[in-house]
Structures are given as structure tokens and as C-alpha cells.
Design a protein around this motif. Structure first.
Motif, PDB file in Angstrom:
ATOM      1  N   ALA A  52       0.848  -1.193   0.000  1.00 58.36           N
ATOM      2  CA  ALA A  52       0.000   0.000   0.000  1.00 58.36           C
ATOM      3  C   ALA A  52       0.881   1.241   0.000  1.00 58.36           C
ATOM      4  N   THR A  53       0.240   2.387  -0.118  1.00 56.65           N
ATOM      5  CA  THR A  53       0.946   3.673  -0.078  1.00 56.65           C
ATOM      6  C   THR A  53       0.539   4.424   1.188  1.00 56.65           C
ATOM      7  N   PHE A  54       1.544   4.901   1.924  1.00 52.26           N
ATOM      8  CA  PHE A  54       1.324   5.636   3.162  1.00 52.26           C
ATOM      9  C   PHE A  54       1.668   7.104   2.923  1.00 52.26           C
ATOM     10  N   PHE A  55       0.634   7.953   2.943  1.00 56.07           N
ATOM     11  CA  PHE A  55       0.830   9.390   2.810  1.00 56.07           C
ATOM     12  C   PHE A  55       1.132   9.941   4.198  1.00 56.07           C
ATOM     13  N   CYS A  56       2.389  10.289   4.442  1.00 57.04           N
ATOM     14  CA  CYS A  56       2.846  10.636   5.793  1.00 57.04           C
ATOM     15  C   CYS A  56       3.061  12.140   5.954  1.00 57.04           C
ATOM     16  N   THR A  57       2.597  12.681   7.076  1.00 62.49           N
ATOM     17  CA  THR A  57       2.922  14.067   7.395  1.00 62.49           C
ATOM     18  C   THR A  57       4.388  14.163   7.814  1.00 62.49           C
ATOM     19  N   GLY A  58       4.921  15.388   7.698  1.00 54.78           N
ATOM     20  CA  GLY A  58       6.271  15.611   8.196  1.00 54.78           C
ATOM     21  C   GLY A  58       6.378  15.313   9.673  1.00 54.78           C
ATOM     22  N   GLN A 250      -5.126  -7.270  -8.424  1.00 56.16           N
ATOM     23  CA  GLN A 250      -3.719  -7.064  -8.080  1.00 56.16           C
ATOM     24  C   GLN A 250      -3.554  -5.785  -7.270  1.00 56.16           C
ATOM     25  N   PHE A 251      -2.819  -5.882  -6.164  1.00 60.44           N
ATOM     26  CA  PHE A 251      -2.547  -4.710  -5.324  1.00 60.44           C
ATOM     27  C   PHE A 251      -1.246  -4.053  -5.780  1.00 60.44           C
ATOM     28  N   THR A 252      -1.235  -2.726  -5.790  1.00 61.03           N
ATOM     29  CA  THR A 252      -0.048  -1.997  -6.196  1.00 61.03           C
ATOM     30  C   THR A 252       0.068  -0.714  -5.399  1.00 61.03           C
ATOM     31  N   THR A 253       1.258  -0.137  -5.397  1.00 63.47           N
ATOM     32  CA  THR A 253       1.443   1.179  -4.800  1.00 63.47           C
ATOM     33  C   THR A 253       1.196   2.239  -5.874  1.00 63.47           C
ATOM     34  N   PHE A 254       1.120   3.489  -5.451  1.00 63.51           N
ATOM     35  CA  PHE A 254       0.672   4.547  -6.359  1.00 63.51           C
ATOM     36  C   PHE A 254       1.673   4.866  -7.463  1.00 63.51           C
ATOM     37  N   THR A 255       2.981   4.841  -7.165  1.00 61.39           N
ATOM     38  CA  THR A 255       3.951   5.282  -8.173  1.00 61.39           C
ATOM     39  C   THR A 255       3.952   4.417  -9.420  1.00 61.39           C
ATOM     40  N   PRO A 256       4.067   3.088  -9.334  1.00 61.63           N
ATOM     41  CA  PRO A 256       4.021   2.300 -10.572  1.00 61.63           C
ATOM     42  C   PRO A 256       2.697   2.439 -11.309  1.00 61.63           C
TER      43      PRO A 256
END
Length: 267
Positions: A52-58, A250-256
Motif C-alpha cells: 500500500a501507499t502511506f501518505f505521511c505528514t512531516g 492485483q494490489f499496487t502502490t501509487f507510483t508504478p
């Protein structure tokens, strides 16, 4: 071509009690809640062998480096989610990228504005992001009014915009609150409807949903947030992933996904 599942998690310091008038230390108590929730999410993803993709705060990156390292070590993507979730600034688009990249040593390719609020497309482009996932193309009273925005991926100022998935006709949002409160069979049915129509599914959750909020009445969380929170939410996420895997998605992360989608839209 397989249909794609893009799970994402807005990985921030827990500040929701402040929205309900509760004095709350987001960088101490809030980070503790989010770290525990992130741990539970990662356990579910690892058990199911999906990424998965984790959108992280600073703030999260700075205060929970061990969790960021685990996210990366287990094959997930780290993207940007501003700096301070409670007090977003115009400079966060570039500053959060700097923080993530200096901490991880990796390029941050994507951005999501806190609370999915509007963000400058020019600032996103100038910061060098590949994609922006800050749009929930639905009508949610008091939060979003985006019924005229595109429902699926599109390019703006050279950046791929990846909206959260909504149903094709009435644009019912399939984000975190929906999985909390709908009968799970109905949520699954609507997800499959989106997949048949769009060929991919984008949704997002928060680590604090996986914390046992029902055990903390002092936080004054509304029922729709407390409902099925904590371990029940882990179970709901686990069942969602298993249903999708059993159907061959199929599971993927955002960049690919974004790189491939950009090629398709530019061809």
C-alpha cells in the motif's frame, strides 16, 4: 489486464479530537494513537502479502522514524501528506517532500493534501511530484462538493491526478467512513462495481481508525467514527483484502500505477 487495487493510508498525528473541542496534544498523545494504528495496519497487510501507499505528514516522519522504516522495509510506498496536519501551510507541498526525502533517502513521488482539501496544482508541479491524490470527487456536506470534477484519473499541469474512488452513478464515496458504517457485503458490492467500470479502485484510511476509539469516551468521537474502530476495523480491512485477492485483483502502490497511467493518457 488485471484490475488494480490502490490502498492508501493518511498517516498523520491524530488530531480529530480537536475538531470536536477537546484539548489534545497531537504530537504526544496523537502520535501514540497513530503509531499503534499503523502497526495494526502493517500487520494486516503483511499477513495478506499486499502493499500500500502511506501518505505521511512531516510530523509523523519526524516523530515515528521506526514506523516509517518498517513501512519501507515491508515494501510499501511513502508519499507526502503535508507537515502539520492540524495547521497546513502553503509551503507544505515542498517542505513535506524535503522532510520525507531527507529522512528516507528516497524520492517522494506523490502528494495528498490534509483532509483532501484543495491544493495548488502549480505548487505540486513545481515541487516535482508525479501524482497528486487530493480529490474526493463526491458530495459530502460540510466537507466536499466535487460533483463536477473528474471521477477518474486525469492529467493537470503535467501531474497525474488520482481521485479517490466513488461509485459510477451517484458518486457514493467508498472511503474510510463507508467501510466503518456500511454492511460489509454492500461495501464489497460497490467496490466490485467500481472495478468493473474503472479497472482500478482507490481508497484511503487513517491509522487512528484502527485504534480502539470506543474505549476512550473522553475523545468525544462521533459514532460514525467510533463504529467498528480498532480491532474490528482491522478485521474489516482483512476481509476486504481477502475478497479482492480471491477475485484475482492485483494490489499496487501509487507510483508504478501512476507511471503506467501517465503513459496511457499521453499516448
Amino acid at each position: 489486464m488485471k484490475t488494480m487495487i490502490l490502498l492508501s493510508f493518511d498517516t498523520e498525528e491524530f488530531d480529530v479530537p480537536r475538531e470536536h473541542g477537546v484539548e489534545y496534544d497531537t504530537l504526544k498523545e496523537g502520535m501514540s494513537v497513530s503509531v499503534e494504528g499503523t502497526r495494526r495496519i502493517l500487520d494486516v497487510l503483511k499477513q495478506n502479502g499486499v502493499h500500500a501507499t502511506f501518505f505521511c505528514t512531516g510530523n509523523f516522519v519526524r516523530h515515528a522514524p521506526e514506523m516509517v522504516r518498517r513501512i519501507l522495509d515491508e515494501g510499501h510506498e511513502v508519499a507526502c501528506h503535508g507537515v502539520d496536519h492540524w495547521q497546513p501551510q502553503a509551503t507544505d507541498v515542498s517542505e513535506s517532500k524535503r522532510i520525507v526525502e531527507e529522512t528516507t533517502g528516497l524520492q517522494a513521488r506523490g502528494y495528498r493534501q490534509p483532509r483532501m482539501f484543495p491544493v495548488s496544482d502549480t505548487a505540486i508541479r513545481e515541487a516535482g511530484y508525479l501524482y497528486n491524490s487530493s480529490l474526493n470527487p463526491a458530495f459530502i456536506p460540510g466537507r466536499y462538493m466535487h460533483l463536477t470534477d473528474p471521477r477518474t484519473c486525469f492529467i493537470k499541469e503535467g501531474v497525474l491526478q488520482i481521485p479517490a474512488s466513488v461509485t459510477p452513478w451517484v458518486r457514493f464515496p467508498l472511503f474510510w467512513l463507508s467501510l466503518h458504517n456500511l454492511p460489509q457485503w454492500l461495501y464489497h458490492w460497490m467496490v466490485r462495481r467500481v472495478l468493473r467500470k474503472d479497472g482500478y479502485f482507490v481508497t484511503y484510511f487513517h491509522p487512528w481508525e484502527f485504534y480502539d476509539l470506543k474505549e476512550h469516551p473522553e475523545l468525544k468521537m462521533p459514532f460514525i467514527i467510533r463504529n467498528h474502530s480498532g480491532r474490528q476495523m482491522s478485521e474489516r480491512l482483512d476481509r476486504l483484502i481477502k475478497m479482492l485477492k480471491q477475485r484475482g485483483h492485483q494490489f499496487t502502490t501509487f507510483t508504478p500505477f501512476a507511471e503506467e497511467k501517465m503513459k496511457q493518457l499521453n499516448s
